[in-house]
Design a protein around this motif. Structure first.
Motif, PDB file in Angstrom:
ATOM      1  N   TYR A   1       0.836  -1.202   0.000  1.00  0.00           N
ATOM      2  CA  TYR A   1       0.000   0.000   0.000  1.00  0.00           C
ATOM      3  C   TYR A   1       0.871   1.253   0.000  1.00  0.00           C
ATOM      4  CZ  TYR A   1      -3.137   3.687   1.569  1.00  0.00           C
ATOM      5  OH  TYR A   1      -3.819   4.887   1.671  1.00  0.00           O
TER       6      TYR A   1
ATOM      7  N   ARG B   1       2.579   1.842  -3.289  1.00  0.00           N
ATOM      8  CA  ARG B   1       1.608   2.319  -4.282  1.00  0.00           C
ATOM      9  C   ARG B   1       1.274   3.804  -4.074  1.00  0.00           C
ATOM     10  NH1 ARG B   1      -3.251   1.230  -4.733  1.00  0.00           N
ATOM     11  NH2 ARG B   1      -3.462  -0.165  -2.945  1.00  0.00           N
ATOM     12  N   GLN B   2       1.190   4.220  -2.802  1.00  0.00           N
ATOM     13  CA  GLN B   2       0.883   5.637  -2.553  1.00  0.00           C
ATOM     14  C   GLN B   2       2.044   6.522  -2.992  1.00  0.00           C
ATOM     15  OE1 GLN B   2      -2.284   6.080  -1.956  1.00  0.00           O
ATOM     16  NE2 GLN B   2      -2.288   3.839  -1.813  1.00  0.00           N
TER      17      GLN B   2
ATOM     18  N   CYS C   1     -18.640   0.650   4.978  1.00  0.00           N
ATOM     19  CA  CYS C   1     -17.171   0.828   4.912  1.00  0.00           C
ATOM     20  C   CYS C   1     -16.464  -0.423   5.428  1.00  0.00           C
ATOM     21  CB  CYS C   1     -16.720   2.013   5.755  1.00  0.00           C
ATOM     22  SG  CYS C   1     -17.743   3.493   5.650  1.00  0.00           S
TER      23      CYS C   1
ATOM     24  N   CYS D   1     -14.991  -3.513   3.344  1.00  0.00           N
ATOM     25  CA  CYS D   1     -13.637  -3.531   2.791  1.00  0.00           C
ATOM     26  C   CYS D   1     -12.577  -3.226   3.851  1.00  0.00           C
ATOM     27  CB  CYS D   1     -13.499  -2.527   1.654  1.00  0.00           C
ATOM     28  SG  CYS D   1     -14.476  -2.966   0.201  1.00  0.00           S
ATOM     29  N   HIS D   2     -12.879  -2.283   4.735  1.00  0.00           N
ATOM     30  CA  HIS D   2     -11.851  -1.844   5.695  1.00  0.00           C
ATOM     31  C   HIS D   2     -11.808  -2.712   6.948  1.00  0.00           C
ATOM     32  CE1 HIS D   2     -10.459   1.630   3.456  1.00  0.00           C
ATOM     33  NE2 HIS D   2     -11.715   1.835   3.106  1.00  0.00           N
TER      34      HIS D   2
ATOM     35  N   LEU E   1      -8.361   2.342   8.833  1.00  0.00           N
ATOM     36  CA  LEU E   1      -8.843   3.710   9.044  1.00  0.00           C
ATOM     37  C   LEU E   1      -8.761   4.060  10.531  1.00  0.00           C
ATOM     38  CD1 LEU E   1     -11.980   3.652   6.690  1.00  0.00           C
ATOM     39  CD2 LEU E   1      -9.627   4.279   6.123  1.00  0.00           C
TER      40      LEU E   1
ATOM     41  N   TYR F   1      -7.055  14.070   8.790  1.00  0.00           N
ATOM     42  CA  TYR F   1      -6.502  13.332   7.648  1.00  0.00           C
ATOM     43  C   TYR F   1      -7.604  12.588   6.892  1.00  0.00           C
ATOM     44  CZ  TYR F   1      -4.067   9.962   4.789  1.00  0.00           C
ATOM     45  OH  TYR F   1      -3.654   9.221   3.714  1.00  0.00           O
TER      46      TYR F   1
ATOM     47  N   TRP G   1     -10.810  12.691  -2.868  1.00  0.00           N
ATOM     48  CA  TRP G   1     -11.488  11.888  -3.897  1.00  0.00           C
ATOM     49  C   TRP G   1     -12.643  12.669  -4.512  1.00  0.00           C
ATOM     50  CZ3 TRP G   1      -9.990   7.894  -0.033  1.00  0.00           C
ATOM     51  CH2 TRP G   1      -9.026   7.010  -0.559  1.00  0.00           C
TER      52      TRP G   1
ATOM     53  N   ARG H   1      -7.243  12.622  -5.790  1.00  0.00           N
ATOM     54  CA  ARG H   1      -6.721  11.287  -5.514  1.00  0.00           C
ATOM     55  C   ARG H   1      -7.482  10.339  -6.429  1.00  0.00           C
ATOM     56  NH1 ARG H   1      -5.822   8.292   0.481  1.00  0.00           N
ATOM     57  NH2 ARG H   1      -5.124   6.340  -0.460  1.00  0.00           N
TER      58      ARG H   1
ATOM     59  N   PRO I   1      -7.490   1.540  -6.568  1.00  0.00           N
ATOM     60  CA  PRO I   1      -7.757   0.401  -7.451  1.00  0.00           C
ATOM     61  C   PRO I   1      -9.242   0.332  -7.838  1.00  0.00           C
ATOM     62  CG  PRO I   1      -6.630  -0.305  -5.424  1.00  0.00           C
ATOM     63  CD  PRO I   1      -6.898   1.151  -5.288  1.00  0.00           C
TER      64      PRO I   1
ATOM     65  N   MET J   1     -12.859   3.843  -4.240  1.00  0.00           N
ATOM     66  CA  MET J   1     -13.104   4.962  -3.317  1.00  0.00           C
ATOM     67  C   MET J   1     -13.616   6.201  -4.033  1.00  0.00           C
ATOM     68  SD  MET J   1     -13.012   4.195  -0.196  1.00  0.00           S
ATOM     69  CE  MET J   1     -13.286   5.882   0.332  1.00  0.00           C
TER      70      MET J   1
ATOM     71  N   ILE K   1     -17.275   5.610  -4.057  1.00  0.00           N
ATOM     72  CA  ILE K   1     -17.867   5.730  -2.723  1.00  0.00           C
ATOM     73  C   ILE K   1     -17.895   7.181  -2.265  1.00  0.00           C
ATOM     74  CG2 ILE K   1     -17.391   5.187  -0.288  1.00  0.00           C
ATOM     75  CD1 ILE K   1     -16.694   2.319  -1.401  1.00  0.00           C
TER      76      ILE K   1
HETATM   77  C1  HEC Z   1     -15.443  -1.726  -2.015  1.00  0.00           C
HETATM   78  C2  HEC Z   1     -14.375  -1.584  -1.050  1.00  0.00           C
HETATM   79  C3  HEC Z   1     -14.360  -0.294  -0.195  1.00  0.00           C
HETATM   80  C4  HEC Z   1     -15.390   0.201   0.563  1.00  0.00           C
HETATM   81  C5  HEC Z   1     -16.819  -0.334   0.715  1.00  0.00           C
HETATM   82  C6  HEC Z   1     -14.846   1.375   1.227  1.00  0.00           C
HETATM   83  N1  HEC Z   1     -13.540   1.558   0.890  1.00  0.00           N
HETATM   84 FE1  HEC Z   1     -12.303   3.034   1.575  1.00  0.00          FE
HETATM   85  N2  HEC Z   1     -10.766   2.276   0.485  1.00  0.00           N
HETATM   86  C7  HEC Z   1     -10.848   1.194  -0.372  1.00  0.00           C
HETATM   87  C8  HEC Z   1      -9.561   1.008  -1.023  1.00  0.00           C
HETATM   88  C9  HEC Z   1      -9.215  -0.038  -2.063  1.00  0.00           C
HETATM   89  C10 HEC Z   1      -8.700   2.017  -0.506  1.00  0.00           C
HETATM   90  C11 HEC Z   1      -7.228   2.249  -0.887  1.00  0.00           C
HETATM   91  C12 HEC Z   1      -7.193   3.215  -2.048  1.00  0.00           C
HETATM   92  C13 HEC Z   1      -5.825   3.343  -2.647  1.00  0.00           C
HETATM   93  O1  HEC Z   1      -5.068   2.383  -2.639  1.00  0.00           O
HETATM   94  O2  HEC Z   1      -5.529   4.443  -3.143  1.00  0.00           O
HETATM   95  C14 HEC Z   1      -9.487   2.782   0.440  1.00  0.00           C
HETATM   96  C15 HEC Z   1      -8.990   3.877   1.138  1.00  0.00           C
HETATM   97  C16 HEC Z   1      -9.742   4.678   1.996  1.00  0.00           C
HETATM   98  C17 HEC Z   1      -9.234   5.824   2.715  1.00  0.00           C
HETATM   99  C18 HEC Z   1      -7.819   6.360   2.670  1.00  0.00           C
HETATM  100  C19 HEC Z   1      -6.986   5.783   3.801  1.00  0.00           C
HETATM  101  C20 HEC Z   1      -5.592   6.324   3.832  1.00  0.00           C
HETATM  102  O3  HEC Z   1      -4.777   5.827   4.641  1.00  0.00           O
HETATM  103  O4  HEC Z   1      -5.272   7.247   3.065  1.00  0.00           O
HETATM  104  C21 HEC Z   1     -10.284   6.344   3.411  1.00  0.00           C
HETATM  105  C22 HEC Z   1     -10.267   7.564   4.303  1.00  0.00           C
HETATM  106  C23 HEC Z   1     -11.435   5.504   3.159  1.00  0.00           C
HETATM  107  N3  HEC Z   1     -11.073   4.499   2.293  1.00  0.00           N
HETATM  108  C24 HEC Z   1     -12.681   5.689   3.732  1.00  0.00           C
HETATM  109  C25 HEC Z   1     -13.793   4.874   3.496  1.00  0.00           C
HETATM  110  C26 HEC Z   1     -15.093   5.125   4.067  1.00  0.00           C
HETATM  111  C27 HEC Z   1     -15.431   6.247   5.027  1.00  0.00           C
HETATM  112  C28 HEC Z   1     -15.924   4.156   3.589  1.00  0.00           C
HETATM  113  C29 HEC Z   1     -17.418   3.980   3.828  1.00  0.00           C
HETATM  114  C30 HEC Z   1     -18.248   5.151   3.555  1.00  0.00           C
HETATM  115  C31 HEC Z   1     -15.122   3.300   2.721  1.00  0.00           C
HETATM  116  N4  HEC Z   1     -13.840   3.783   2.689  1.00  0.00           N
HETATM  117  C32 HEC Z   1     -15.606   2.187   2.049  1.00  0.00           C
HETATM  118  C33 HEC Z   1     -11.959   0.389  -0.579  1.00  0.00           C
HETATM  119  C34 HEC Z   1     -13.209   0.555   0.014  1.00  0.00           C
END
Ligand code: HEC
Ligand code: HEC
Length: 221
Positions: free
Chosen positions: A69, A72-73, A144, A147-148, A162, A169, A177, A182, A186, A190, A193
């Motif tokens: 990760y 990749r960032q 959320c 996946c998280h 998270l 942050y 996004w 950003r 992948p 995001m 979302i």
């Molecule tokens: C379908 C899968 C999925 C769902 C559901 C999801 N995320 Fe994510 N999220 C990801 C992925 C994949 C990344 C990493 C993105 C990257 O590599 O750039 C990410 C990254 C993030 C990050 C950045 C973390 C960082 O360290 O920079 C945040 C904040 C985040 N998500 C918030 C949320 C929130 C809030 C929700 C619900 C509303 C949510 N995500 C739902 C897949 C998901």
């Protein structure tokens, strides 16, 4: 720290241009401590020596993030698909080997939770917990946590934790996004979302996850 022999050799080379002999240190920790001498500032100046982060300043926690990760960032900052002036400059100044070395360092790093001086609003935290657990099907928003992971602990290597990141942050990333700053995620998961979140949802999700401590191990495995 256990490092492949290659990195040790590179570290010895890098140490020659550093002020003190760091022959024994690996390249990753040398860069975190002292920078690379070519425009990448010491990571610890902002992210803390073990990557604990700085919530008030919005500098993210890096301790325990998966190596893939982080690489990749850094690649994304360097190629412009993730933009933020400070990190863009730093990532561009790091070679591919150096990116791999700092990522290896932070994956193994452990740091206590940094204290966020400004605890989130309780109503926002409760709404954020709902989004994390159930999503919002009226908006076509998946939970959320799907996946998280439970309690936002992350699922390595693709889904970052998270929990333990600061409100500032997290909010900044969701806004990035929404504003197209950003776009390296992948399958644009995001991007899709975040486009469904309004300002109140963003504030709620950020307040909720910032209220959770990083997992005891500080990592996602
Ligand atoms: C379908 C899968 C999925 C769902 C559901 C999801 N995320 Fe994510 N999220 C990801 C992925 C994949 C990344 C990493 C993105 C990257 O590599 O750039 C990410 C990254 C993030 C990050 C950045 C973390 C960082 O360290 O920079 C945040 C904040 C985040 N998500 C918030 C949320 C929130 C809030 C929700 C619900 C509303 C949510 N995500 C739902 C897949 C998901
Ligand atoms: C002057 C302060 C500063 C320094 C020094 C710094 N960073 Fe950062 N870093 C930031 C900020 C601010 C962000 C959030 C940027 C954004 O909003 O995308 C960040 C974000 C990151 C992220 C993204 C984390 C995530 O969860 O997606 C990584 C990885 C990272 N930095 C690595 C490094 C490394 C490696 C170094 C040392 C070579 C370093 N940084 C040095 C300020 C700094």
């Amino acid at each position: 720290m256990l490092v492949p022999r290659f990195w040790t050799i590179v570290a010895v080379g890098a140490a020659l241009s550093l002020p003190e002999p760091a022959a024994a240190a690996d390249l990753g920790s040398a860069i975190v401590d002292q920078g690379n001498g070519k425009g990448a500032m010491p990571c610890k100046a902002c992210h803390g020596p073990a990557g604990g982060g700085n919530p008030a300043a919005g500098f993210p926690r890096l301790a325990g993030l998966s190596r893939d990760y982080v690489v990749r960032q850094l690649d994304a900052y360097a190629d412009g698909s993730r933009t933020q002036p400070t990190m863009t400059a730093i990532a561009k100044a790091l070679s591919l080997e150096e990116r791999m070395a700092v990522a290896t360092y932070f994956e193994a790093a452990r740091a206590p939770a940094a204290v966020d001086a400004k605890p989130g609003d309780e109503a926002a935290i409760a709404r954020g917990a709902d989004l994390a657990r159930d999503g919002d099907w009226s908006e076509g928003l998946p939970a959320c946590g799907q996946c998280h992971g439970p309690d936002g602990r992350g699922v390595a290597p693709d889904f970052p934790p998270l929990a333990g990141q600061s409100e500032k942050y997290l909010k900044g990333q969701l806004d990035a996004w929404r504003q197209g700053k950003r776009s390296s995620d992948p399958l644009h998961l995001m991007t899709a979302i975040a486009s469904k979140l309004d300002d109140a949802d963003v504030a709620a999700a950020a307040a909720y996850y910032a209220s959770l401590p990083p997992s005891a191990e500080g990592d996602q495995r």
